[in-house]
Enzyme design. Structure first.
Site, PDB file in Angstrom:
ATOM      1  N   LYS A  19       1.881  -2.550   8.885  1.00  0.00           N
ATOM      2  CA  LYS A  19       3.016  -1.627   8.791  1.00  0.00           C
ATOM      3  C   LYS A  19       4.233  -2.366   9.323  1.00  0.00           C
ATOM      4  O   LYS A  19       4.202  -2.903  10.433  1.00  0.00           O
ATOM      5  CB  LYS A  19       2.690  -0.453   9.703  1.00  0.00           C
ATOM      6  CG  LYS A  19       3.302   0.825   9.341  1.00  0.00           C
ATOM      7  CD  LYS A  19       2.476   1.879  10.062  1.00  0.00           C
ATOM      8  CE  LYS A  19       3.241   3.096  10.374  1.00  0.00           C
ATOM      9  NZ  LYS A  19       2.452   4.076  11.096  1.00  0.00           N
ATOM     10  N   LEU A  77       0.825  -1.218   0.000  1.00  0.00           N
ATOM     11  CA  LEU A  77       0.000   0.000   0.000  1.00  0.00           C
ATOM     12  C   LEU A  77       0.856   1.264   0.000  1.00  0.00           C
ATOM     13  O   LEU A  77       0.434   2.307  -0.465  1.00  0.00           O
ATOM     14  CB  LEU A  77      -0.898   0.030   1.241  1.00  0.00           C
ATOM     15  CG  LEU A  77      -1.994  -1.021   1.337  1.00  0.00           C
ATOM     16  CD1 LEU A  77      -2.667  -0.951   2.694  1.00  0.00           C
ATOM     17  CD2 LEU A  77      -3.017  -0.822   0.232  1.00  0.00           C
ATOM     18  N   GLY A  78       2.057   1.129   0.538  1.00  0.00           N
ATOM     19  CA  GLY A  78       2.881   2.334   0.601  1.00  0.00           C
ATOM     20  C   GLY A  78       4.238   2.021   1.171  1.00  0.00           C
ATOM     21  O   GLY A  78       4.516   0.894   1.608  1.00  0.00           O
ATOM     22  N   GLY A 129       7.752   4.046   3.240  1.00  0.00           N
ATOM     23  CA  GLY A 129       8.353   5.241   3.829  1.00  0.00           C
ATOM     24  C   GLY A 129       9.814   4.991   4.093  1.00  0.00           C
ATOM     25  O   GLY A 129      10.387   4.017   3.599  1.00  0.00           O
ATOM     26  N   ASP A 152       0.479  17.298  11.826  1.00  0.00           N
ATOM     27  CA  ASP A 152       0.481  17.194  10.358  1.00  0.00           C
ATOM     28  C   ASP A 152      -0.907  16.813   9.854  1.00  0.00           C
ATOM     29  O   ASP A 152      -1.058  15.919   9.028  1.00  0.00           O
ATOM     30  CB  ASP A 152       1.542  16.179   9.901  1.00  0.00           C
ATOM     31  CG  ASP A 152       1.781  16.261   8.399  1.00  0.00           C
ATOM     32  OD1 ASP A 152       1.354  17.251   7.779  1.00  0.00           O
ATOM     33  OD2 ASP A 152       2.394  15.335   7.835  1.00  0.00           O
ATOM     34  N   PHE A 165      11.398   4.092   6.751  1.00  0.00           N
ATOM     35  CA  PHE A 165      11.837   2.967   7.570  1.00  0.00           C
ATOM     36  C   PHE A 165      11.082   1.669   7.334  1.00  0.00           C
ATOM     37  O   PHE A 165      11.241   0.720   8.076  1.00  0.00           O
ATOM     38  CB  PHE A 165      11.741   3.342   9.052  1.00  0.00           C
ATOM     39  CG  PHE A 165      12.621   4.488   9.402  1.00  0.00           C
ATOM     40  CD1 PHE A 165      14.003   4.372   9.280  1.00  0.00           C
ATOM     41  CD2 PHE A 165      12.101   5.689   9.822  1.00  0.00           C
ATOM     42  CE1 PHE A 165      14.833   5.427   9.583  1.00  0.00           C
ATOM     43  CE2 PHE A 165      12.926   6.754  10.129  1.00  0.00           C
ATOM     44  CZ  PHE A 165      14.291   6.627  10.007  1.00  0.00           C
ATOM     45  N   GLY A 166      10.229   1.611   6.354  1.00  0.00           N
ATOM     46  CA  GLY A 166       9.535   0.355   6.123  1.00  0.00           C
ATOM     47  C   GLY A 166       8.406   0.483   5.134  1.00  0.00           C
ATOM     48  O   GLY A 166       8.310   1.465   4.408  1.00  0.00           O
ATOM     49  N   GLU A 167       7.567  -0.551   5.143  1.00  0.00           N
ATOM     50  CA  GLU A 167       6.501  -0.599   4.145  1.00  0.00           C
ATOM     51  C   GLU A 167       5.151  -0.843   4.811  1.00  0.00           C
ATOM     52  O   GLU A 167       5.099  -1.331   5.935  1.00  0.00           O
ATOM     53  CB  GLU A 167       6.774  -1.751   3.178  1.00  0.00           C
ATOM     54  CG  GLU A 167       8.018  -1.517   2.353  1.00  0.00           C
ATOM     55  CD  GLU A 167       8.336  -2.676   1.426  1.00  0.00           C
ATOM     56  OE1 GLU A 167       7.696  -3.739   1.569  1.00  0.00           O
ATOM     57  OE2 GLU A 167       9.211  -2.496   0.571  1.00  0.00           O
ATOM     58  N   VAL A 168       4.080  -0.515   4.086  1.00  0.00           N
ATOM     59  CA  VAL A 168       2.735  -0.856   4.557  1.00  0.00           C
ATOM     60  C   VAL A 168       2.130  -1.812   3.531  1.00  0.00           C
ATOM     61  O   VAL A 168       2.146  -1.532   2.335  1.00  0.00           O
ATOM     62  CB  VAL A 168       1.834   0.393   4.691  1.00  0.00           C
ATOM     63  CG1 VAL A 168       0.482  -0.004   5.278  1.00  0.00           C
ATOM     64  CG2 VAL A 168       2.490   1.446   5.553  1.00  0.00           C
TER      65      VAL A 168
HETATM   66  N1  ADE Z   1      -2.189   2.865   3.627  1.00  0.00           N
HETATM   67  C1  ADE Z   1      -1.520   2.880   4.777  1.00  0.00           C
HETATM   68  N2  ADE Z   1      -2.288   2.455   5.774  1.00  0.00           N
HETATM   69  C2  ADE Z   1      -3.485   2.160   5.244  1.00  0.00           C
HETATM   70  C3  ADE Z   1      -4.697   1.695   5.765  1.00  0.00           C
HETATM   71  N3  ADE Z   1      -4.828   1.456   7.064  1.00  0.00           N
HETATM   72  N4  ADE Z   1      -5.733   1.527   4.948  1.00  0.00           N
HETATM   73  C4  ADE Z   1      -5.572   1.800   3.657  1.00  0.00           C
HETATM   74  N5  ADE Z   1      -4.476   2.243   3.094  1.00  0.00           N
HETATM   75  C5  ADE Z   1      -3.428   2.430   3.891  1.00  0.00           C
END
Ligand code: ADE
Length: 823
Positions: A575, A536-537, A539, A679, A541-544
């Site tokens: 995460k 999903l993403g 940063g 933020d 220090f790591g990934e989601v």
């Molecule tokens: N991206 C990062 N965390 C998320 C989440 N909890 N739900 C959907 N997209 C995300």
């Protein structure tokens, strides 16, 4: 405002039509011979169907590119991209990309849109062509397409450029920096906001608004009707800044040309003391020396308030550079476009036509050297000015110390109000005040500097990346006494974003006490029951990851996921800390778990479980299927005719209000714990089913939003467009500054996130505007009322941006007011 060339200058430049030769298409690397650069032609299916770089594209390392050499300067208004389909075998495409361009092959410029964003949204599948207007357009010979990803992935591209040849041949103009005009209601910014060269007291070695094909309005103050800042299209100068009575602009061309005319688009709004120039004197340079006899022309100056092109005959002068002095006819002179009409002499031709590389490189080397010399001169000038200022400042300092002391005392009383809540509760508040005063002195060093906030930013307290010893943790704050909530004396600053970023939250001391306790209110989850679905993403220090979690129901309260059956796997966001993360990042991650495990509110993203018995450390949170609110709203349109025509998905006004109300509710909860978010913005809110919203924090390292953060060299990264004046100037973050950010977030929502706040201002101008909020002399610029926004909502926004923190509403009040607005 009129677009001169953008509408007509949209021809494909030859990637799909074949006019661009294979040898003029190159790339940083290629996956194989059959995916070489020459296969990167839009709508072509040769080779393996597209250009593909050798290795997957990494999110934080945009370095692969596909380069096109157009052989001569072109005005490029539109670009098209496509992925690799290869008759159904391929499925690689660039979801995002950046563009770099060069006029000489050596100085590369990153393209940015008028809001300052570099990343362009690309393709969603491998076959559809996606066209994007370049606003502002590019004048270049070389263009690079650079794929951007949010996770490591294979990318392939086919591309096309659209535009026309740049017959002006102008490669740069050099002019004094445009100024600000203070109108009765608001200032008009008459700077060159898209200039692509250096800006050091002068615009040097670049092109910008004067060549972007946009002519300004008759009434330059009305540009806000087009959603841009008053004066946006004009570059303007005021007579009193030029003792010589003229503004000198130098134009450099790609080669020696035979000039027939120059056309200058000027404003003539005489009621605001703006008039066309009353005389222009031009000098020509064909080789190294300027001709001694200039050409002079005096147009008729009248009092007709219409903007117009003034045509200046250049009498077939041969030159590769022209220097013109434009004489003021009134207090101001405003130009929006300057164009040149010229022919290329057939004899003698300075560079052989059959060797175009030589042609451009030689002429540009001369220009480059000229530009470098100009920059050196300007830098030397700046150093002299700085030295002179320092001496002058020392002299002034003594004289102004007493006066500034008085002023400082006044401004300090503003800060103290934040501490006023519990003055009589404990002594530490007194300590807090003293510490904060030190911070003020740190920023206002009792010198004349204090009037220029853009310089003050350099003096902000250091923000440490590590939570172990954050410099900002020395700052203290106190809280409002809420029913059932303990009084907090101090707030430590804790880094809550171990994984996705490096954001810093203020956590009340009591929460910190909980942190030192053994009990973390969240359970260990067996990691083998997690099945990876997609990334999903990412940063620092790591990934989601999006994962399916088996048996997660046991870890959840009934309050969520009521629509999920007992034995079905649940979708969750996981995460994960990078295995090579350092000790600080690890500690931050564990602290984040402890803090998040305490936050329980329907509008705050909830921590469901963790995996901390073994590496990699994981945090499992609820998954919000519609992603972040910024992207969600960018994809949608307001209900109405336009949306009907474009078939775009819509969000009703009621649902916008509903989402804003939920953010206010989540913030009400955080503020009741004296928890300062720091933020708050749409990019940090997640959207679930039926417009539900939960506040999160992804830190500041997501590529997609890098344009929202201002990087102070070697120090902090700050979301300045969302920050209150006291956060920017004094490094002070409180619930009141979260309220300010909420106002900006509300503004984003009502604009469907189609525009960055203060998009017409550069980061430096935003900081200058912050200084105006501090000075409060009615010169500060507020974000404008969005088209969709009723007065009642705009009133809430304005109340969030009150200068005096005490006068800003609490989240409780905001929440109440929003509930009242919702029909
Ligand atoms: N991206 C990062 N965390 C998320 C989440 N909890 N739900 C959907 N997209 C995300």
């Amino acid at each position: 405002m009129a677009l001169l060339s953008g509408c007509v200058c949209r021809y494909p430049l030859g990637m799909s039509g074949g006019q661009i030769q294979d040898e003029d298409i190159s790339a940083s690397s290629q996956w194989s011979e059959s995916t070489a650069a020459r296969y990167g032609r839009l709508d072509f299916e040769e080779g393996d169907g597209a250009w593909c770089p050798e290795i997957p594209v990494e999110p934080d390392n945009v370095k692969e590119f596909l380069q096109i050499d157009l052989r001569s300067l072109h005005f490029i208004t539109l670009v098209g991209t496509q992925g690799r389909h290869a008759g159904g075998i391929g499925n690689e495409f660039a979801q995002m990309y950046k563009i770099k361009y060069s006029r000489d092959g050596s100085r590369w410029i990153s393209w940015r849109n008028r809001q300052g964003k570099q990343v362009i949204e690309g393709n969603r599948n491998a076959y559809d062509i996606v066209l994007k207007d370049l606003e502002p357009p590019i004048i270049a010979r070389f263009v690079r397409f650079m794929p951007v990803t949010d996770h490591s992935m294979n990318v392939c591209m086919r591309v096309e450029l659209y535009g026309c040849e740049w017959l002006d041949g102008l490669v740069s103009y050099n002019a004094p920096v445009g100024e600000q005009m203070n109108l009765p209601a608001y200032p008009a910014y008459l700077n060159d906001s898209v200039y692509d060269g250096a800006v050091i007291y002068r615009y040097v070695c670049g092109l910008g608004q004067l060549t972007d094909g946009m002519c300004g309005l008759d009434d330059f103050t009305l540009s806000h009707l087009y959603n841009v800042w008053p004066g946006y299209d004009y570059v303007g100068w005021k007579n009193e800044s030029f003792p010589t009575g003229f503004v000198e602009i130098m134009f450099e061309f790609d080669r020696i040309r035979n000039f027939t005319t120059m056309k200058v688009h000027c404003n003539n709004m005489y009621s605001s003391h703006v008039k066309i120039f009353h005389q222009v004197v031009c000098y020509f340079r064909s080789d190294s020396d300027w001709e001694t006899t200039p050409l002079s022309f005096s147009p008729v100056v009248d009092e007709t308030p219409s903007a117009r092109f003034i045509t200046v005959s250049l009498a077939n002068h041969m030159a590769s550079a022209i220097k013109c002095q434009f004489y003021f006819a009134d207090a101001w002179m405003l130009f929006s476009e300057i164009t040149f009409q010229s022919g290329i002499p057939s004899l003698p031709v300075p560079f052989p036509e059959d060797d175009p590389t030589h042609k451009v490189d030689d002429s540009n080397t001369r220009i480059l050297i000229g530009c470098l010399v100009a920059i050196i001169f300007i830098l030397v000038g700046i150093i002299v000015i700085i030295l002179w200022r320092q001496v002058w400042q020392k002299m002034l300092e003594k004289a102004s110390r007493r006066m500034l002391d008085d002023e400082l005392t006044a401004s300090l009383s503003i800060q103290s109000e934040t501490f006023a809540y519990n003055h009589n509760h404990n002594q530490s508040s007194t300590i807090s005040e003293q510490e904060s005063n030190t911070a003020y002195e740190h920023i206002f060093p009792l010198g004349p500097d204090y009037q220029e906030p853009s310089r003050l930013i350099c003096k902000l307290p250091e923000f440490s990346q590590s939570s172990d010893e954050p410099a900002a943790s020395k700052s203290t704050t106190t809280t409002v006494v809420q029913d059932g909530v303990p009084h907090y004396a101090e707030a430590d600053i804790v880094n809550l974003q171990g994984v996705t970023g490096s954001n810093t939250y203020a956590i009340p001391a009591v929460t910190m006490d909980l942190l030192s306790g053994k009990d973390v209110a969240v359970e260990e989850f067996p990691r083998k029951l997690l099945t990876f679905k997609e990334k999903l993403g990412e940063g620092q220090f790591g990934e989601v990851h999006l994962c399916e979690a088996e048996g997660m129901q046991e870890f959840m309260n009934n309050e969520f996921f009521f629509d999920i059956s007992e034995d079905q796997p649940v979708l969750v966001a996981v995460k994960m800390l990078r295995s090579d993360a350092n000790k600080n990042a690890r500690n931050d991650f564990l602290k984040e778990i402890k803090i998040m495990s305490r936050l329980k509110d329907p509008n705050i993203i909830r921590l469901l479980a963790v995996c901390i018995y073994s590496d990699p450390l994981c945090m499992i949170t609820e998954y919000m299927e519609n992603g972040d609110l910024n992207q969600f709203l960018s994809r949608h349109e307001p209900e109405g005719h336009l949306a009907l025509l474009s078939n775009a998905p819509t969000v009703s006004f009621n649902n916008l209000c509903y989402m804003a109300t939920q953010i206010a509710s989540g913030m009400k909860y955080l503020s009741s714990l004296n928890f300062v978010h720091r933020d708050l913005a749409t990019r940090n809110c997640l959207v679930g089913k039926n417009y539900t919203i939960k506040i999160a924090d992804f830190g500041m390292s997501r590529n997609l939003y890098s344009g929202d953060y201002y990087r102070i060299q070697g120090r902090a990264v700050l979301p300045i467009r969302w920050m209150s004046w006291e956060s920017i100037l004094l490094g002070k973050f409180t619930t009141a500054s979260d309220v300010w950010a909420f106002g900006v977030t509300l503004w984003e929502i009502l604009n469907f996130c189609k525009e960055q706040p203060y998009s017409q201002l550069t980061d430096e101008q935003v900081i200058e505007n912050t200084g105006e909020f501090f000075r409060d002399q009615k010169r500060q610029i507020y974000l404008p009322q969005p088209v969709l926004c009723p007065d009642s909502l705009y009133k809430i926004m304005l109340s969030c941006w009150r200068r005096n923190t005490k006068e800003r509403p609490s989240f409780q009040e905001i929440h109440r007011a929003l509930l009242d607005i919702q029909p």
